[in-house]
Design a protein around this motif. Structure first.
Motif, PDB file in Angstrom:
ATOM      1  N   ASP A 135       7.575 121.378  43.315  1.00  0.00           N
ATOM      2  CA  ASP A 135       7.342 120.280  44.066  1.00  0.00           C
ATOM      3  C   ASP A 135       5.823 120.011  43.886  1.00  0.00           C
ATOM      4  OD1 ASP A 135       8.109 118.719  46.358  1.00  0.00           O
ATOM      5  OD2 ASP A 135       6.326 119.646  47.309  1.00  0.00           O
ATOM      6  N   ALA A 136       4.970 120.868  43.682  1.00  0.00           N
ATOM      7  CA  ALA A 136       3.342 120.311  43.335  1.00  0.00           C
ATOM      8  C   ALA A 136       3.203 119.737  42.207  1.00  0.00           C
ATOM      9  CB  ALA A 136       2.722 121.666  43.473  1.00  0.00           C
ATOM     10  N   LEU A 137       3.943 120.298  41.083  1.00  0.00           N
ATOM     11  CA  LEU A 137       3.845 119.536  39.868  1.00  0.00           C
ATOM     12  C   LEU A 137       4.483 118.036  39.873  1.00  0.00           C
ATOM     13  CD1 LEU A 137       2.925 119.995  36.981  1.00  0.00           C
ATOM     14  CD2 LEU A 137       5.345 120.592  36.344  1.00  0.00           C
ATOM     15  N   ARG A 138       5.522 117.853  40.615  1.00  0.00           N
ATOM     16  CA  ARG A 138       6.009 116.595  40.846  1.00  0.00           C
ATOM     17  C   ARG A 138       5.108 115.585  41.400  1.00  0.00           C
ATOM     18  NH1 ARG A 138       7.973 114.133  44.995  1.00  0.00           N
ATOM     19  NH2 ARG A 138       7.798 115.812  46.213  1.00  0.00           N
ATOM     20  N   ARG A 139       4.491 116.178  42.518  1.00  0.00           N
ATOM     21  CA  ARG A 139       3.675 115.283  43.247  1.00  0.00           C
ATOM     22  C   ARG A 139       2.347 115.155  42.349  1.00  0.00           C
ATOM     23  NH1 ARG A 139       2.104 118.308  47.685  1.00  0.00           N
ATOM     24  NH2 ARG A 139       3.405 119.704  47.100  1.00  0.00           N
ATOM     25  N   ALA A 140       1.699 115.943  41.629  1.00  0.00           N
ATOM     26  CA  ALA A 140       0.941 115.635  40.761  1.00  0.00           C
ATOM     27  C   ALA A 140       0.818 114.631  39.638  1.00  0.00           C
ATOM     28  CB  ALA A 140       0.231 117.110  40.050  1.00  0.00           C
ATOM     29  N   TYR A 141       2.132 114.569  39.364  1.00  0.00           N
ATOM     30  CA  TYR A 141       2.406 113.521  38.328  1.00  0.00           C
ATOM     31  C   TYR A 141       2.732 112.203  38.970  1.00  0.00           C
ATOM     32  CZ  TYR A 141       1.538 116.240  34.229  1.00  0.00           C
ATOM     33  OH  TYR A 141       1.027 116.902  33.359  1.00  0.00           O
ATOM     34  N   GLY A 142       2.739 112.190  40.553  1.00  0.00           N
ATOM     35  CA  GLY A 142       3.428 111.038  41.109  1.00  0.00           C
ATOM     36  C   GLY A 142       2.239 109.903  41.187  1.00  0.00           C
ATOM     37  N   PRO A 143       2.270 109.177  42.127  1.00  0.00           N
ATOM     38  CA  PRO A 143       1.294 107.993  42.048  1.00  0.00           C
ATOM     39  C   PRO A 143      -0.139 108.616  42.610  1.00  0.00           C
ATOM     40  CG  PRO A 143       3.020 107.508  43.582  1.00  0.00           C
ATOM     41  CD  PRO A 143       3.587 108.562  42.857  1.00  0.00           C
ATOM     42  N   ALA A 144       0.200 109.471  43.727  1.00  0.00           N
ATOM     43  CA  ALA A 144      -1.154 110.216  44.333  1.00  0.00           C
ATOM     44  C   ALA A 144      -1.736 111.294  43.634  1.00  0.00           C
ATOM     45  CB  ALA A 144      -0.717 110.469  45.684  1.00  0.00           C
ATOM     46  N   GLY A 145      -1.074 111.644  42.540  1.00  0.00           N
ATOM     47  CA  GLY A 145      -1.748 112.655  41.876  1.00  0.00           C
ATOM     48  C   GLY A 145      -2.895 112.404  40.981  1.00  0.00           C
ATOM     49  N   SER A 146      -3.847 113.331  40.862  1.00  0.00           N
ATOM     50  CA  SER A 146      -4.930 113.432  40.144  1.00  0.00           C
ATOM     51  C   SER A 146      -4.886 113.908  38.662  1.00  0.00           C
ATOM     52  CB  SER A 146      -6.262 113.884  40.846  1.00  0.00           C
ATOM     53  OG  SER A 146      -6.108 115.277  40.829  1.00  0.00           O
ATOM     54  N   PRO A 147      -5.732 113.605  37.675  1.00  0.00           N
ATOM     55  CA  PRO A 147      -5.628 114.350  36.470  1.00  0.00           C
ATOM     56  C   PRO A 147      -5.961 115.757  36.613  1.00  0.00           C
ATOM     57  CG  PRO A 147      -6.789 112.408  36.171  1.00  0.00           C
ATOM     58  CD  PRO A 147      -6.580 112.542  37.416  1.00  0.00           C
ATOM     59  N   ALA A 148      -6.944 116.225  37.566  1.00  0.00           N
ATOM     60  CA  ALA A 148      -7.057 117.363  37.781  1.00  0.00           C
ATOM     61  C   ALA A 148      -5.714 118.499  38.522  1.00  0.00           C
ATOM     62  CB  ALA A 148      -8.203 117.709  38.614  1.00  0.00           C
ATOM     63  N   GLN A 149      -5.190 117.833  39.439  1.00  0.00           N
ATOM     64  CA  GLN A 149      -3.976 118.280  39.840  1.00  0.00           C
ATOM     65  C   GLN A 149      -2.889 118.450  38.628  1.00  0.00           C
ATOM     66  OE1 GLN A 149      -3.084 115.503  42.876  1.00  0.00           O
ATOM     67  NE2 GLN A 149      -3.920 116.778  44.693  1.00  0.00           N
ATOM     68  N   ARG A 150      -2.761 117.656  37.974  1.00  0.00           N
ATOM     69  CA  ARG A 150      -1.792 117.564  36.863  1.00  0.00           C
ATOM     70  C   ARG A 150      -2.166 118.708  35.956  1.00  0.00           C
ATOM     71  NH1 ARG A 150      -1.703 112.444  38.065  1.00  0.00           N
ATOM     72  NH2 ARG A 150      -3.064 111.143  36.553  1.00  0.00           N
ATOM     73  N   ASN A 151      -3.609 119.027  35.681  1.00  0.00           N
ATOM     74  CA  ASN A 151      -3.875 120.174  34.720  1.00  0.00           C
ATOM     75  C   ASN A 151      -3.539 121.575  35.503  1.00  0.00           C
ATOM     76  OD1 ASN A 151      -4.692 118.508  32.742  1.00  0.00           O
ATOM     77  ND2 ASN A 151      -6.949 118.474  33.563  1.00  0.00           N
ATOM     78  N   VAL A 152      -3.874 121.566  36.918  1.00  0.00           N
ATOM     79  CA  VAL A 152      -3.667 122.719  37.375  1.00  0.00           C
ATOM     80  C   VAL A 152      -2.112 123.215  37.598  1.00  0.00           C
ATOM     81  CG1 VAL A 152      -4.019 123.861  39.668  1.00  0.00           C
ATOM     82  CG2 VAL A 152      -6.012 122.583  38.769  1.00  0.00           C
ATOM     83  N   HIS A 153      -1.411 122.179  38.039  1.00  0.00           N
ATOM     84  CA  HIS A 153       0.061 122.587  38.153  1.00  0.00           C
ATOM     85  C   HIS A 153       0.672 122.709  36.982  1.00  0.00           C
ATOM     86  CE1 HIS A 153      -0.720 122.489  42.339  1.00  0.00           C
ATOM     87  NE2 HIS A 153      -1.332 121.433  42.484  1.00  0.00           N
ATOM     88  N   THR A 154       0.182 121.918  36.102  1.00  0.00           N
ATOM     89  CA  THR A 154       0.875 122.265  34.547  1.00  0.00           C
ATOM     90  C   THR A 154       0.813 123.843  34.175  1.00  0.00           C
ATOM     91  OG1 THR A 154       0.760 119.861  34.036  1.00  0.00           O
ATOM     92  CG2 THR A 154       0.953 121.475  32.159  1.00  0.00           C
ATOM     93  N   VAL A 155      -0.239 124.269  34.478  1.00  0.00           N
ATOM     94  CA  VAL A 155      -0.662 125.680  34.098  1.00  0.00           C
ATOM     95  C   VAL A 155      -0.090 126.627  35.119  1.00  0.00           C
ATOM     96  CG1 VAL A 155      -2.603 127.353  33.723  1.00  0.00           C
ATOM     97  CG2 VAL A 155      -2.725 125.065  32.878  1.00  0.00           C
ATOM     98  N   ARG A 156      -0.003 126.471  36.378  1.00  0.00           N
ATOM     99  CA  ARG A 156       0.464 127.279  37.395  1.00  0.00           C
ATOM    100  C   ARG A 156       2.015 127.582  37.279  1.00  0.00           C
ATOM    101  NH1 ARG A 156      -2.144 126.001  43.218  1.00  0.00           N
ATOM    102  NH2 ARG A 156      -1.748 128.180  44.065  1.00  0.00           N
ATOM    103  N   LEU A 157       2.857 126.805  37.068  1.00  0.00           N
ATOM    104  CA  LEU A 157       4.295 126.424  37.039  1.00  0.00           C
ATOM    105  C   LEU A 157       4.667 127.625  35.901  1.00  0.00           C
ATOM    106  CD1 LEU A 157       7.063 125.865  37.971  1.00  0.00           C
ATOM    107  CD2 LEU A 157       6.718 123.919  36.417  1.00  0.00           C
ATOM    108  N   PRO A 158       4.348 127.433  34.684  1.00  0.00           N
ATOM    109  CA  PRO A 158       4.816 128.453  33.858  1.00  0.00           C
ATOM    110  C   PRO A 158       4.333 129.789  33.947  1.00  0.00           C
ATOM    111  CG  PRO A 158       3.712 126.723  32.631  1.00  0.00           C
ATOM    112  CD  PRO A 158       3.444 126.568  33.980  1.00  0.00           C
ATOM    113  N   LEU A 159       3.240 130.135  34.779  1.00  0.00           N
ATOM    114  CA  LEU A 159       2.699 131.409  34.927  1.00  0.00           C
ATOM    115  C   LEU A 159       3.614 132.049  35.830  1.00  0.00           C
ATOM    116  CD1 LEU A 159      -1.290 130.883  35.392  1.00  0.00           C
ATOM    117  CD2 LEU A 159       0.114 132.147  33.650  1.00  0.00           C
ATOM    118  N   GLN A 160       4.681 131.612  36.587  1.00  0.00           N
ATOM    119  CA  GLN A 160       5.529 132.183  37.516  1.00  0.00           C
ATOM    120  C   GLN A 160       6.178 132.893  36.621  1.00  0.00           C
ATOM    121  OE1 GLN A 160       3.401 131.852  40.310  1.00  0.00           O
ATOM    122  NE2 GLN A 160       5.536 132.101  41.253  1.00  0.00           N
ATOM    123  N   VAL A 161       6.761 132.549  35.585  1.00  0.00           N
ATOM    124  CA  VAL A 161       7.830 133.208  34.737  1.00  0.00           C
ATOM    125  C   VAL A 161       7.377 134.795  34.178  1.00  0.00           C
ATOM    126  CG1 VAL A 161       9.022 133.297  32.462  1.00  0.00           C
ATOM    127  CG2 VAL A 161       8.790 130.842  33.804  1.00  0.00           C
TER     128      VAL A 161
END
Length: 162
Positions: A120-146
């Motif tokens: 959900d955080a990644l989806r919102r980061a890539y949405g209209p209100a998301g910032s490049p910093a949020q995109r970077n952070v959540h793009t890294v955080r999601l795969p770390l869960q595996v």
């Protein structure tokens, strides 16, 4: 006499490392709760930050979907605190050999459930209100869960005695 590294010793060290990671994260939930705000899905929260004049950490505003949110039983801050307490409890459970298997199962489930928040955080980061910093952070955080899920799952196996 040389030290022999047994499967049991490996599991104990691994459980202690996971416990330290969980306890560090649990403490961060209370010291820097804003770090976790974006990972709590809106559909779980009674209020939506920024919606209808609500502040991210203040008053509660009704959901824009007319209040039809059956999973919205706590505020974002309460979810963050509860997850921090769960992580602290799991950290302690991993250190006790008799509770390790149950705690490892619970941690595996907890990390799997957290996937929804990260998606959900990644989806919102890539949405209209998301910032490049949020995109970077959540793009890294999601795969770390595996690897965290696989690590927690591996702690379910009892260490063999030699």
């Amino acid at each position: 006499m040389p030290f022999r590294w047994s499967a049991r010793a490996t599991q104990t060290v691994s459980a202690a490392a996971m416990s330290a990671l969980l306890m560090t994260s649990a403490m961060k939930h209370f010291r820097e709760p804003r770090f976790f705000e974006q990972v709590v899905p809106d559909y779980l929260c009674r209020e939506i930050p920024g919606a209808l004049g609500a502040s991210p950490r203040g008053s509660e505003a009704p959901a824009p979907d007319g209040g039809k949110r059956p999973l919205a039983v706590m505020s974002r801050e309460e979810w963050i605190a509860v997850s921090g307490l769960l992580e602290a409890g799991a950290a302690v459970g991993l250190l006790i050999p008799v509770t390790r298997q149950a705690a490892a199962t619970a941690v595996t489930a907890m990390f799997a459930v957290f996937l929804a928040g990260h998606v959900d955080a990644l989806r919102r980061a890539y949405g209209p209100a998301g910032s490049p910093a949020q995109r970077n952070v959540h793009t890294v955080r999601l795969p770390l869960q595996v690897p965290l899920i696989l690590w927690a799952w591996s702690l379910r196996k009892p260490g063999r005695r030699r």
